[in-house]
Scaffold this motif. Structure first.
Motif, short mmCIF file in Angstrom:
data_model
loop_
_atom_site.label_atom_id
_atom_site.label_comp_id
_atom_site.label_asym_id
_atom_site.label_seq_id
_atom_site.Cartn_x
_atom_site.Cartn_y
_atom_site.Cartn_z
N LEU A 206 8.35 5.48 -18.13
CA LEU A 206 9.24 4.83 -17.17
C LEU A 206 8.97 5.37 -15.77
N THR A 207 8.94 4.46 -14.80
CA THR A 207 8.84 4.83 -13.39
C THR A 207 9.98 4.17 -12.64
N LEU A 208 10.71 4.94 -11.86
CA LEU A 208 11.80 4.40 -11.05
C LEU A 208 11.32 4.21 -9.61
N VAL A 209 11.68 3.09 -9.03
CA VAL A 209 11.41 2.80 -7.63
C VAL A 209 12.72 2.37 -6.98
N VAL A 210 13.02 2.97 -5.85
CA VAL A 210 14.17 2.56 -5.04
C VAL A 210 13.61 2.09 -3.71
N VAL A 211 13.82 0.83 -3.38
CA VAL A 211 13.18 0.25 -2.20
C VAL A 211 14.17 -0.55 -1.37
N ARG A 212 14.13 -0.39 -0.07
CA ARG A 212 15.01 -1.13 0.83
C ARG A 212 14.59 -2.60 0.85
N GLU A 213 15.56 -3.48 0.79
CA GLU A 213 15.29 -4.89 0.60
C GLU A 213 14.42 -5.50 1.69
N ASP A 214 14.57 -5.03 2.93
CA ASP A 214 13.82 -5.64 4.02
C ASP A 214 12.32 -5.35 3.95
N LEU A 215 11.91 -4.45 3.06
CA LEU A 215 10.50 -4.12 2.91
C LEU A 215 9.81 -4.99 1.87
N LEU A 216 10.57 -5.83 1.21
CA LEU A 216 10.02 -6.68 0.15
C LEU A 216 9.51 -8.00 0.70
N GLY A 217 8.57 -8.60 -0.05
CA GLY A 217 8.24 -9.99 0.23
C GLY A 217 6.96 -10.25 1.00
N LYS A 218 6.21 -9.20 1.38
CA LYS A 218 4.97 -9.42 2.12
C LYS A 218 3.82 -8.61 1.50
N PRO A 219 3.53 -8.83 0.23
CA PRO A 219 2.44 -8.06 -0.40
C PRO A 219 1.08 -8.51 0.11
N LEU A 220 0.09 -7.65 -0.11
CA LEU A 220 -1.28 -8.02 0.26
C LEU A 220 -1.70 -9.29 -0.49
N PRO A 221 -2.48 -10.16 0.12
CA PRO A 221 -3.01 -11.32 -0.61
C PRO A 221 -3.77 -10.86 -1.85
N GLY A 222 -3.52 -11.54 -2.94
CA GLY A 222 -4.19 -11.20 -4.18
C GLY A 222 -3.51 -10.12 -4.99
N THR A 223 -2.36 -9.62 -4.52
CA THR A 223 -1.65 -8.60 -5.28
C THR A 223 -1.24 -9.15 -6.65
N PRO A 224 -1.57 -8.47 -7.73
CA PRO A 224 -1.17 -8.96 -9.05
C PRO A 224 0.35 -9.11 -9.15
N THR A 225 0.78 -10.06 -9.93
CA THR A 225 2.21 -10.33 -10.06
C THR A 225 2.98 -9.08 -10.45
N LEU A 226 2.46 -8.31 -11.40
CA LEU A 226 3.17 -7.14 -11.88
C LEU A 226 3.13 -5.98 -10.89
N TYR A 227 2.37 -6.11 -9.81
CA TYR A 227 2.34 -5.10 -8.76
C TYR A 227 3.15 -5.52 -7.53
N ASN A 228 3.85 -6.62 -7.65
CA ASN A 228 4.66 -7.14 -6.55
C ASN A 228 6.11 -6.70 -6.74
N TYR A 229 6.59 -5.81 -5.87
CA TYR A 229 7.96 -5.31 -5.99
C TYR A 229 8.99 -6.44 -5.99
#
Length: 363
Positions: A206-229
């Motif tokens: 298990l890995t926990l990630v806590v991320v602020r919402e405003d940082l979501l939604g702009k992944p690098l092009p081609g980022t795998p689905t399972l690597y997209n927060y």
């Protein structure tokens, strides 16, 4: 069997109360007729476990509503890639602070995706201290600033949070794999926190990630689905099957922490344990700790013997006395005592007593 004290750096010791409860619930969780390992991750039984686990985690740290909590697989090492994939957000640079082997690994992986500025490093002393922030050379064009709050191998820990409010609002990212929940934390100082569970939270997987919402939604092009927060956030960590049993055990650890008095009480206990061990290391020249006193970890205590020819004898006798997993990491040698939340004071006291006797016998 006599009490065994496990000083492994990870996977690490779990609270005895947690293991006992897991044993009692192994075949039949709360009258469901199922083990947690058999449950559908979308069924009402496991969904209730997941909801309580997240709720207790949020309560322990004080996580605001504008932060998402993600329960992921892949270990903390997967985050070495996921962080730049998700947080570059159109930029091409990132700042990293290098304080040891896990920082180095994070830098090497992120270098695949962007230009890395090593803003500060303690490599000049083989990573025995935390560079003072007034020595950092930060890049104003960086997408984020990354550091490792506790280096599990080297035993170097940040006992302060970097102050970056005046640095163009660049988010602070931290790998807290080996010291998360060991003390209170102001989550609002960070853009993202990640941690593998197997050191201070629960089982491996298990890995926990806590991320602020405003940082979501702009992944690098081609980022795998399972690597997209954002995908995981939108699906409440249920886009694919999460590590369900590891989540369950980690949830029991959260309950255990609350029953122990929360993070303030845990910090006090951790300081007591660390002081017992460091006081011995400083008062007896038979042993040596290489880490600068101001930056010594409360979780992982590396040390060497004055005569390294006695290393194997020390390890053999500690094991015979119920003190196990004290061998240092293969890259640095010596010894290492990992004294995470679940290690009781009694375990450290027994280790200290043994070390005093061993030193007297071989002085």
């Amino acid at each position: 069997m006599d009490q065994i004290y496990n000083f492994s750096a990870g996977p690490a010791v779990l609270p005895k109360e947690v293991l006992q409860q897991a044993r009692e619930e192994m075949l039949d969780w709360h009258g469901s007729g199922m083990s947690v390992m058999e449950m559908s991750h979308r069924g009402k039984e496991f969904m209730s476990i997941a909801a309580k686990t997240e709720s207790d985690f949020r309560e322990l740290i004080g996580i605001p509503e504008n932060y998402k909590v993600l329960f992921l697989q892949g270990g903390a090492s997967s985050q070495f890639s996921m962080v730049p994939m998700n947080l570059l957000r159109g930029k091409i640079k990132a700042d990293y602070i290098n304080t040891g082997q896990w920082s180095t690994k994070a830098i090497e992986e992120a270098d695949r995706y962007c230009t890395i500025n090593v803003a500060a490093s303690s490599a000049d002393t083989n990573f025995t201290y935390v560079p003072a922030q007034d020595k950092w050379q930060l890049d104003p064009e960086a997408a984020y600033i990354h550091y490792t709050s506790n280096e599990t191998i080297g035993g170097v820990e940040f006992h302060w949070v970097p102050e970056i409010d005046s640095h163009n609002g660049i988010p602070l990212v931290v790998d807290m794999s080996s010291d998360i929940l060991s003390r209170p934390l102001d989550i609002t100082r960070f853009g993202l926190i990640y941690a593998g569970a197997q050191k201070n939270l629960g089982p491996a997987g298990l890995t926990l990630v806590v991320v602020r919402e405003d940082l979501l939604g702009k992944p690098l092009p081609g980022t795998p689905t399972l690597y997209n927060y954002q995908i995981h956030a939108q699906n409440d960590s249920m886009y694919n099957t999460p590590p369900t049993y590891a989540m369950y055990i980690t949830g029991l650890v959260f309950t255990w922490l609350k029953n122990k008095g929360g993070l303030v009480a845990m910090e006090n206990t951790n300081i007591t344990k660390a002081n017992l061990l460091y006081d011995l290391l400083d008062d007896n020249d038979f042993y040596h700790c290489p880490v600068a006193k101001a930056d010594r970890s409360l979780m992982n205590v590396p040390f060497t013997l004055k005569n390294s020819a006695l290393d194997e004898k020390f390890l053999r006798q500690t094991s015979n006395n119920g003190l196990i997993q004290l061998k240092g990491h293969r890259s640095v040698g010596g010894m290492r005592a990992s004294i995470y939340n679940a290690m009781p004071v009694e375990g450290v006291a027994k280790l200290v007593a043994f070390m005093k006797e061993f030193a007297n016998q071989h002085a």
